[in-house]
Write a protein that holds these residues in place. Structure first.
Motif: not given
Length: 557
Positions: A322-327, A333-339, A472-475
């Protein structure tokens, strides 16, 4: 001993004639029945032929006959590890470490093997200590940095920031090996041209990543995208042959160096390189570091950042990252939403079978790699089983074939109030079809953490079995909830451990609804983003096109 006898064994091995090598090695042992050279030779030949269980006896006898010979200990270590006798292998490794000078060239590699074995035996704190101690002696050893970064994905008490720091440190270690002047590519900067896309991996065969790669290749828009696959592994199989039919070119570079790969790619001149292995295939990390194409991406094969500065993009989704994971990534990060994944089920799969609770007790289960298990997982799954006291629990993984390790798992559950009588360990199966068929023994699967399942969740769903996942809190600890969302199984996601238990109790108490879900699961998957192969291929290629357009707009070569 006549050295020509040993030479004849080696010659047979070099010719690929393992049967002849074994015959000659047995003749050698018949002539010298207690000789450590003959014993180690036969043990080594059997190991090469993948007859590890048979090899153990001879390797043990060789070490007993010559206890100070390091080579014999190495043979014994190899055969014990492959025979699944890891507890004994640990003892051999500890002996070797005690008799190895920390400044010796082989010390770092031995520490890596020792630390890796420790965490595979769920001794995470001990593994971390070995890595940290070894790195204090060998601060620039690539293998130790790589292994430590990989291990920390599983470490139950690591913060995302700690795990990221180790991956970045690995990238920083190899960064000076990149050319001082970045390579210039001659690719035409036409934003709408047919794109040449290189896929590089050691797993282009009967491997779980193919479940997710194949939909992209099978449904590629060949008028706009040309795919080239670079296989970096020796094994090939019928799945390899099927993959070849989807792509324009296939390059086999088994065990090649990063320079070999780069040279081949510079000749082929792809516009985009996509790594689908990362830390599980070290030469590819070095390839990305050298830069083999104008745009370099990583996707699918590894649940964390590469740490490599020259890797431009990581393909994920808004749930995993989610936003903020860039750190937590050195890539953009390129998001292939929805999955970020789509599954193509194995063609060997059989029908969905009735749930065990239709004729017996309710059954929870897991088919995950046991290295994803830890005491926090045991505690939570213990709470689930205590909340549904009539339920059984099944586990399936090759590591559970080792009696000593199986006993470790039993004791971990007993500590949390679950008796061994409630547990069943399923045997190893010979085929994918047999493996999947064992989901007939499971009502609801439980997902581990912090390292979630991926293929296990998809396979279980295809066999009618939903998986309860903890956010959880990361990928690495959010893949489960992403897959459930992509499967339209949001009701099996839990935000807290208490909610995880509540979800389990809810479904164990609503069998009609669960059984209905099981029967309708495949139709549900095919109607979901995770099962929409053509739609996913279009989203995937749109992401590639957008990256190329931006590249062209910047006028890069």
């Amino acid at each position: 001993m006549d050295p020509n006898l040993i030479k004849s064994v080696k010659a047979a091995l070099s010719a690929g004639n393992n049967d002849e090598a074994e015959r000659l090695a047995r003749e050698l042992l018949d002539q010298y029945p207690d000789d450590p050279v003959a014993l180690n030779t036969l043990g080594g030949v059997l190991a090469i032929a993948n007859k590890y269980t048979d090899a153990v006896e001879y390797a043990r006898r060789a070490v007993k006959a010559a206890p100070d010979n390091r080579q014999y200990h190495q043979t014994l270590l190899t055969v014990l590890t492959h025979a699944g006798l890891r507890m004994e292998a640990l003892e051999v490794m500890e002996f070797m470490l005690q008799h190895t000078n920390p400044k010796a060239p082989e010390h770092a590699g031995l520490c890596l093997s020792y630390a890796t074995l420790l965490y595979n035996l769920l001794r995470f704190d001990d593994s971390r200590h070995v890595f940290e101690t070894a790195l204090s002696v060998h601060p620039d050893d690539f293998g130790l940095h790589l292994g430590f970064a990989q291990m920390m994905n599983y470490f139950p008490d690591a913060t995302p920031e700690q795990v990221f720091a180790l991956h970045k440190a690995l990238g920083d270690l190899i960064a000076p090996l990149a050319p001082a002047t970045p390579p210039r590519f001659g690719n035409a900067l036409d934003p709408e041209k047919k794109l040449k896309v290189a896929i590089v991996s050691p797993d282009l065969r009967g491997h779980s990543v193919v479940y997710y790669l194949e939909p992209v290749l099978e449904h590629a828009d060949k008028s706009k995208y040309q795919y080239i696959c670079y296989s970096t592994a020796m094994p090939q199989d019928k799945i390899t042959e099927r993959l070849k039919t989807y792509v324009s070119s296939w390059r086999r570079i088994p065990e090649g160096s990063a320079a070999d790969l780069a040279a081949k790619m510079w000749t082929d001149a792809p516009d985009i390189v996509i790594d689908i292995a990362a830390h599980t295939n070290p030469p590819v990390l070095h390839l990305l570091n050298l830069r083999a194409a104008p745009i370099q991406m990583t996707w699918l094969g590894y649940p964390n950042t590469t740490g490599v500065k020259n890797c431009d993009v990581r393909l994920i989704d808004s749930i995993t990252d989610p936003p903020g994971a860039e750190r937590l990534a050195t890539e953009r990060l390129v998001r292939l939403d929805p999955c970020f994944l789509c599954i193509r089920p194995s063609p060997e799969v059989g029908p969905v079978m009735p749930a065990p609770s239709e004729s017996g007790p309710f059954v929870f289960g897991t088919f995950n790699n046991m290295v994803k298990f830890n005491d926090r997982v045991a505690a939570l799954w213990g709470r689930v089983l205590n909340a549904v006291p009539s339920a059984k629990f099944v586990m399936k993984n090759a590591a559970l074939n080792e009696p000593a390790f199986r006993e470790v798992i039993v004791r971990m559950f007993e500590k949390h109030g679950v008796s061994r009588e409630r547990m069943e360990f399923l045997p190893r199966t010979q085929s994918v079809a047999d493996h999947l068929n064992l989901y007939r023994k499971v009502d609801v699967a439980l997902d581990p953490f912090p390292y979630n399942g991926t293929t296990t969740i998809s396979e279980a769903a295809w066999m009618g079995v939903p998986t309860i996942c903890l956010e959880g809190n990361s990928h690495v600890s959010r893949v489960g909830i992403s897959l459930n969302a992509g499967l339209n199984l949001h009701e099996f996601n839990a935000r807290t451990e208490d909610e995880y238990v509540q979800v389990a109790v809810k479904w164990a108490n609503d069998l009609p609804k669960l059984h209905e879900l099981r029967r309708a699961m495949r139709d549900r998957i095919l109607a979901s983003p995770h099962g929409d192969a053509p739609g996913f291929a279009r989203r995937f290629e749109a992401a590639l096109r957008n990256e190329w357009r931006e590249h062209c707009a910047k006028g890069r070569t």
